[in-house]
Design a protein around this motif. Structure first.
Motif, PDB file in Angstrom:
ATOM      1  N   PHE A   1      16.535  39.595 -11.805  1.00 35.65           N
ATOM      2  CA  PHE A   1      17.665  40.479 -11.536  1.00 35.65           C
ATOM      3  C   PHE A   1      18.948  39.677 -11.483  1.00 35.65           C
ATOM      4  N   LYS A   2      20.012  40.312 -11.935  1.00 42.00           N
ATOM      5  CA  LYS A   2      21.337  39.725 -11.791  1.00 42.00           C
ATOM      6  C   LYS A   2      22.302  40.836 -11.417  1.00 42.00           C
ATOM      7  N   LEU A   3      22.945  40.680 -10.272  1.00 44.23           N
ATOM      8  CA  LEU A   3      23.945  41.637  -9.807  1.00 44.23           C
ATOM      9  C   LEU A   3      25.326  41.021  -9.970  1.00 44.23           C
ATOM     10  N   ALA A   4      26.190  41.676 -10.726  1.00 49.33           N
ATOM     11  CA  ALA A   4      27.534  41.154 -10.949  1.00 49.33           C
ATOM     12  C   ALA A   4      28.400  41.328  -9.710  1.00 49.33           C
ATOM     13  N   ARG A   5      29.355  40.429  -9.535  1.00 45.56           N
ATOM     14  CA  ARG A   5      30.249  40.475  -8.388  1.00 45.56           C
ATOM     15  C   ARG A   5      31.091  41.748  -8.356  1.00 45.56           C
ATOM     16  N   GLU A   6      31.296  42.343  -9.528  1.00 49.96           N
ATOM     17  CA  GLU A   6      32.177  43.514  -9.608  1.00 49.96           C
ATOM     18  C   GLU A   6      31.542  44.793  -9.079  1.00 49.96           C
ATOM     19  N   LEU A   7      30.233  44.766  -8.759  1.00 53.07           N
ATOM     20  CA  LEU A   7      29.533  45.996  -8.396  1.00 53.07           C
ATOM     21  C   LEU A   7      30.203  46.767  -7.249  1.00 53.07           C
ATOM     22  N   PRO A   8      30.512  46.137  -6.102  1.00 51.44           N
ATOM     23  CA  PRO A   8      31.154  46.904  -5.027  1.00 51.44           C
ATOM     24  C   PRO A   8      32.488  47.517  -5.451  1.00 51.44           C
ATOM     25  N   GLN A   9      33.263  46.772  -6.248  1.00 49.49           N
ATOM     26  CA  GLN A   9      34.558  47.289  -6.691  1.00 49.49           C
ATOM     27  C   GLN A   9      34.395  48.487  -7.620  1.00 49.49           C
ATOM     28  N   ILE A  10      33.419  48.425  -8.506  1.00 51.89           N
ATOM     29  CA  ILE A  10      33.183  49.539  -9.434  1.00 51.89           C
ATOM     30  C   ILE A  10      32.776  50.795  -8.662  1.00 51.89           C
ATOM     31  N   ILE A  11      31.914  50.625  -7.667  1.00 52.15           N
ATOM     32  CA  ILE A  11      31.519  51.775  -6.855  1.00 52.15           C
ATOM     33  C   ILE A  11      32.724  52.335  -6.106  1.00 52.15           C
TER      34      ILE A  11
END
Length: 393
Positions: A267-277
């Motif tokens: 798995f790889k979670l990008a740093r931008e995930l919280p911002q996109i949500i």
């Protein structure tokens, strides 16, 4: 494996005719309980790693995730039997699946049994099964093994949802709602089961993002019974599922990236995930809230059952929607007690939501908000949302 059950108080509000309701909840966990304060030393010992920089980074992450305890399938016994799981670059997918397929089935059976006990009706009354997991791969799928393990009728109609990640629990709830409302008299068992062992790896400077998962994710199973028109005096509806929607964001497929490899799932979670949500959550929620004429940003009139993907997601959602701190209590409690257990976690959040509602009622003779949202975010990036009524307030 150990199971947990919760005895629910009787409902005070009646469900709308023909609308699907959650009639019972149940959960189960593996026996191995991990205290967050001891995780770092245990993980580095088990993987024979002594990199001080990686150890320091994981120590920081363990504090920022707000997780206090988690349950995991992985154990010293498993590592003694399969030492290759802690070695970089060895093909171990066969060994992982041998362990995971059995473990998720056992946890799903126990969570379902706890749920059926809370429901109060017999297992023969279950007409449909929806099974959710991102932690196994086989044919026939885990739905067959779960049905057999529970003793469901061979005529039980089954649906499998595989590799939907953190949104899987609410996705399954949406599917169960459709089945219940389109098959009068049906009772749908929704079961979710997950283990991080499928992606367990030793720490590596080449994969620093792996440490986020080590500090955040947990194992377990959850279950719900869904049906419309509850039988008076026998069934106690908890939440009415009024409207469900799904939305995916184009060109975000790599933000949550998971692949089945020879070394298990990576798995790889990008740093931008919280911002996109954060950027898209308001519009998504407003679509659901318009149905009950809450379109003028009255977010604090709602209850919020949010899958706790991590503290950053909860913090950004709280700030963006200007929510009162107590609105995300159930999500934060589930994260602290169980970690992010992927598709299962929404079951734990809903249990805490019931507990919070009952506390509020006993405190001032008034329940929490009647209307609310059940939310989760997963690969895609996919938003899953259900407008729901709390029938216990």
């Amino acid at each position: 494996m150990g199971s947990g059950e919760m005895v629910h108080r009787g409902s005070l509000k009646k469900a709308s005719p023909g609308k699907a309701t959650i009639l019972a909840l149940g959960k189960a966990f593996p026996h191995q309980l991990v205290m967050q304060e001891f995780l770092v030393d245990g993980y580095f010992k088990n993987t024979n790693c002594d990199d001080p920089d990686l150890k320091q980074k994981l120590t920081r992450l363990c504090k920022t995730t707000t997780v206090k305890t988690r349950y995991v399938v992985m154990s010293e016994e498993i590592l003694k039997k399969y030492p290759e799981l802690a070695v970089e670059g060895l093909p171990t997918v066969t060994q992982r699946l041998d362990i995971c397929n059995k473990a998720v089935t056992q946890m799903a059976i126990e969570a379902s049994q706890a749920c059926i006990k809370n429901w109060g009706r017999t297992i023969s009354d279950i007409t449909h099964l929806v099974y959710v997991s991102s932690s196994e791969a086989r044919m026939p799928g885990g739905d067959v093994y779960l049905a057999r393990g529970l003793g469901l009728s061979p005529e039980t109609q089954r649906v499998m949802l595989y590799f939907m990640g953190c949104s899987g629990g609410v996705s399954g709830l949406r599917v169960a709602k459709d089945i219940a409302e389109n098959n009068p008299g049906s009772r749908v068992l929704l079961a979710t089961s997950e283990t991080t062992l499928i992606g367990f790896k030793p720490p590596s400077v080449d994969r620093p993002y792996d440490l986020v998962g080590v500090a955040l994710f947990g194992d377990g199973a959850g279950a719900m019974i869904i049906g419309s028109d509850p039988v008076s005096g026998i069934e106690r509806p908890l939440f009415e599922l009024h409207t469900a929607i799904q939305h995916f964001l184009p060109d975000t497929e790599k933000i949550i990236d998971g692949r089945l490899t020879e070394e298990g799932i990576s798995f790889k979670l990008a740093r931008e995930l919280p911002q996109i949500i954060e950027d898209h959550i308001e519009g998504f929620c407003d679509k659901l809230m318009e149905i009950v004429e809450y379109s003028d940003k009255k977010y604090n009139k709602m209850f919020w059952a949010v899958h706790p993907g991590g503290p950053a997601i909860l913090n950004r959602l709280e700030k963006k929607l200007d929510l009162l701190p107590e609105k995300l209590n159930a999500s934060r409690r589930a994260l602290a007690d169980y970690g992010n257990a992927s598709s299962n976690t929404i079951v734990y959040v809903l249990e805490y939501m019931i507990e919070e509602s009952l506390k509020m009622k006993m405190k001032d003779n008034q329940g929490d908000s009647e209307w609310g949202l059940i939310l989760a975010f997963g690969p895609g990036i996919t938003f899953e949302g259900i407008l729901a009524r709390n029938l216990i307030v």
